[in-house]
Design a protein around this motif. Structure first.
Motif, PDB file in Angstrom:
ATOM      1  N   GLN A  37       1.096  -1.482   0.082  1.00  0.00           N
ATOM      2  CA  GLN A  37       0.149  -0.068  -0.005  1.00  0.00           C
ATOM      3  C   GLN A  37       1.566   1.451  -0.103  1.00  0.00           C
ATOM      4  O   GLN A  37       0.475   2.205  -1.318  1.00  0.00           O
ATOM      5  CB  GLN A  37      -0.953   0.198   1.014  1.00  0.00           C
ATOM      6  N   MET A  38       1.621   1.309   1.162  1.00  0.00           N
ATOM      7  CA  MET A  38       2.669   2.262   0.808  1.00  0.00           C
ATOM      8  C   MET A  38       3.323   2.757  -0.825  1.00  0.00           C
ATOM      9  O   MET A  38       3.370   3.678  -1.256  1.00  0.00           O
ATOM     10  CB  MET A  38       3.995   2.333   1.606  1.00  0.00           C
ATOM     11  N   THR A  39       3.789   1.582  -1.103  1.00  0.00           N
ATOM     12  CA  THR A  39       4.026   1.895  -2.847  1.00  0.00           C
ATOM     13  C   THR A  39       3.499   2.130  -3.432  1.00  0.00           C
ATOM     14  O   THR A  39       3.694   3.018  -4.568  1.00  0.00           O
ATOM     15  CB  THR A  39       4.805   0.461  -3.264  1.00  0.00           C
ATOM     16  N   LEU A  40       1.801   1.831  -3.308  1.00  0.00           N
ATOM     17  CA  LEU A  40       0.876   2.714  -3.972  1.00  0.00           C
ATOM     18  C   LEU A  40       0.967   4.008  -4.323  1.00  0.00           C
ATOM     19  O   LEU A  40       0.704   4.327  -4.812  1.00  0.00           O
ATOM     20  CB  LEU A  40      -0.321   1.782  -3.766  1.00  0.00           C
ATOM     21  N   ASP A  41       0.671   4.311  -2.949  1.00  0.00           N
ATOM     22  CA  ASP A  41       0.949   5.906  -2.222  1.00  0.00           C
ATOM     23  C   ASP A  41       1.884   6.154  -2.714  1.00  0.00           C
ATOM     24  O   ASP A  41       1.499   7.678  -3.310  1.00  0.00           O
ATOM     25  CB  ASP A  41       0.582   6.104  -1.203  1.00  0.00           C
ATOM     26  N   ALA A  42       2.646   5.973  -2.684  1.00  0.00           N
ATOM     27  CA  ALA A  42       4.169   6.483  -3.609  1.00  0.00           C
ATOM     28  C   ALA A  42       3.702   6.831  -5.344  1.00  0.00           C
ATOM     29  O   ALA A  42       4.100   7.753  -5.274  1.00  0.00           O
ATOM     30  CB  ALA A  42       5.940   5.900  -3.384  1.00  0.00           C
ATOM     31  N   ALA A  43       3.490   5.903  -5.528  1.00  0.00           N
ATOM     32  CA  ALA A  43       3.386   5.643  -7.258  1.00  0.00           C
ATOM     33  C   ALA A  43       1.694   7.440  -7.460  1.00  0.00           C
ATOM     34  O   ALA A  43       2.503   7.423  -8.122  1.00  0.00           O
ATOM     35  CB  ALA A  43       2.818   4.404  -7.685  1.00  0.00           C
ATOM     36  N   ARG A  44       1.084   6.944  -6.646  1.00  0.00           N
ATOM     37  CA  ARG A  44       0.183   8.507  -7.015  1.00  0.00           C
ATOM     38  C   ARG A  44       1.086   9.747  -6.883  1.00  0.00           C
ATOM     39  O   ARG A  44       0.129  10.685  -7.799  1.00  0.00           O
ATOM     40  CB  ARG A  44      -1.645   7.858  -5.710  1.00  0.00           C
ATOM     41  N   VAL A  45       1.604   9.426  -5.404  1.00  0.00           N
ATOM     42  CA  VAL A  45       1.892  10.742  -5.350  1.00  0.00           C
ATOM     43  C   VAL A  45       2.875  10.928  -6.564  1.00  0.00           C
ATOM     44  O   VAL A  45       2.823  12.266  -6.969  1.00  0.00           O
ATOM     45  CB  VAL A  45       2.672  10.605  -4.316  1.00  0.00           C
ATOM     46  N   LEU A  46       3.748  10.416  -6.838  1.00  0.00           N
ATOM     47  CA  LEU A  46       4.547  10.362  -8.010  1.00  0.00           C
ATOM     48  C   LEU A  46       4.039  10.678  -9.693  1.00  0.00           C
ATOM     49  O   LEU A  46       4.536  11.693 -10.223  1.00  0.00           O
ATOM     50  CB  LEU A  46       5.972   9.519  -8.520  1.00  0.00           C
ATOM     51  N   ALA A  47       3.192  10.371  -9.644  1.00  0.00           N
ATOM     52  CA  ALA A  47       2.200  10.513 -10.849  1.00  0.00           C
ATOM     53  C   ALA A  47       1.605  11.637 -11.190  1.00  0.00           C
ATOM     54  O   ALA A  47       1.068  11.852 -12.270  1.00  0.00           O
ATOM     55  CB  ALA A  47       1.048   9.344 -11.188  1.00  0.00           C
ATOM     56  N   ALA A  48       1.236  12.310  -9.751  1.00  0.00           N
ATOM     57  CA  ALA A  48       0.125  13.723  -9.729  1.00  0.00           C
ATOM     58  C   ALA A  48       2.163  14.613  -9.528  1.00  0.00           C
ATOM     59  O   ALA A  48       0.873  15.500  -9.663  1.00  0.00           O
ATOM     60  CB  ALA A  48       0.334  13.986  -8.698  1.00  0.00           C
ATOM     61  N   LEU A  49       3.068  14.496 -10.192  1.00  0.00           N
ATOM     62  CA  LEU A  49       3.860  15.485  -9.888  1.00  0.00           C
ATOM     63  C   LEU A  49       3.472  16.137 -11.453  1.00  0.00           C
ATOM     64  O   LEU A  49       3.200  14.762 -12.448  1.00  0.00           O
ATOM     65  CB  LEU A  49       5.138  14.898  -9.480  1.00  0.00           C
ATOM     66  N   GLU A  50       4.498  16.483 -11.647  1.00  0.00           N
ATOM     67  CA  GLU A  50       4.926  17.228 -12.754  1.00  0.00           C
ATOM     68  C   GLU A  50       5.149  15.864 -13.950  1.00  0.00           C
ATOM     69  O   GLU A  50       5.713  15.978 -13.446  1.00  0.00           O
ATOM     70  CB  GLU A  50       5.655  18.785 -13.379  1.00  0.00           C
ATOM     71  N   PRO A  51       5.230  15.952 -15.240  1.00  0.00           N
ATOM     72  CA  PRO A  51       5.505  15.393 -15.979  1.00  0.00           C
ATOM     73  C   PRO A  51       6.730  15.342 -16.515  1.00  0.00           C
ATOM     74  O   PRO A  51       7.371  16.783 -16.361  1.00  0.00           O
ATOM     75  CB  PRO A  51       4.675  15.946 -17.318  1.00  0.00           C
ATOM     76  N   LEU A  52       7.651  14.065 -16.250  1.00  0.00           N
ATOM     77  CA  LEU A  52       8.857  14.059 -15.769  1.00  0.00           C
ATOM     78  C   LEU A  52       9.504  13.912 -17.359  1.00  0.00           C
ATOM     79  O   LEU A  52       9.295  13.200 -18.647  1.00  0.00           O
ATOM     80  CB  LEU A  52      10.071  13.564 -15.306  1.00  0.00           C
ATOM     81  N   ASP A  53      11.216  14.425 -17.936  1.00  0.00           N
ATOM     82  CA  ASP A  53      11.634  14.020 -18.846  1.00  0.00           C
ATOM     83  C   ASP A  53      12.289  12.970 -18.755  1.00  0.00           C
ATOM     84  O   ASP A  53      13.483  13.230 -18.400  1.00  0.00           O
ATOM     85  CB  ASP A  53      12.637  15.287 -19.053  1.00  0.00           C
ATOM     86  N   LEU A  54      12.106  11.920 -19.435  1.00  0.00           N
ATOM     87  CA  LEU A  54      12.697  10.667 -19.370  1.00  0.00           C
ATOM     88  C   LEU A  54      12.988  10.094 -20.566  1.00  0.00           C
ATOM     89  O   LEU A  54      13.309   8.791 -20.748  1.00  0.00           O
ATOM     90  CB  LEU A  54      11.554   9.592 -18.535  1.00  0.00           C
ATOM     91  N   ASP A  55      13.047  10.855 -21.839  1.00  0.00           N
ATOM     92  CA  ASP A  55      13.728  10.673 -22.657  1.00  0.00           C
ATOM     93  C   ASP A  55      14.722  10.054 -22.724  1.00  0.00           C
ATOM     94  O   ASP A  55      15.536  10.526 -22.271  1.00  0.00           O
ATOM     95  CB  ASP A  55      13.830  11.341 -23.749  1.00  0.00           C
ATOM     96  N   GLY A  56      15.010   8.778 -23.100  1.00  0.00           N
ATOM     97  CA  GLY A  56      16.794   8.031 -23.211  1.00  0.00           C
ATOM     98  C   GLY A  56      16.576   7.184 -22.055  1.00  0.00           C
ATOM     99  O   GLY A  56      17.422   6.448 -22.104  1.00  0.00           O
ATOM    100  N   GLU A  57      15.571   6.565 -21.261  1.00  0.00           N
ATOM    101  CA  GLU A  57      16.054   6.634 -19.645  1.00  0.00           C
ATOM    102  C   GLU A  57      15.241   4.804 -20.208  1.00  0.00           C
ATOM    103  O   GLU A  57      16.078   4.473 -19.662  1.00  0.00           O
ATOM    104  CB  GLU A  57      14.423   6.545 -19.158  1.00  0.00           C
TER     105      GLU A  57
END
Length: 61
Positions: A37-57
């Motif tokens: 549940q903590m992992t899912l909660d952290a994922a929701r927080v990250l998903a709500a952040l501004e889009p990250l530039d992950l090109d090439g990752e």
């Protein structure tokens, strides 16, 4: 490490023990559920952040 105390209502005791029957222990089952549940909660927080530039990752993350 942070210690937590969970109070499980009597009405949830048997269903929780039944669900944890295959786990090494009830404590282990609850710990895994809390971590999940903590992992899912952290994922929701990250998903709500501004889009990250992950090109090439790719799969490096």
């Amino acid at each position: 490490m942070t210690a937590i105390t969970l109070r499980i209502p009597d009405t949830m005791d048997k269903p929780l023990r039944d669900a944890a029957a295959a786990a090494p222990s009830l404590n282990d089952y609850i710990l895994r559920a809390v971590r999940r549940q903590m992992t899912l909660d952290a994922a929701r927080v990250l998903a709500a952040l501004e889009p990250l530039d992950l090109d090439g990752e790719g799969d490096a993350l």
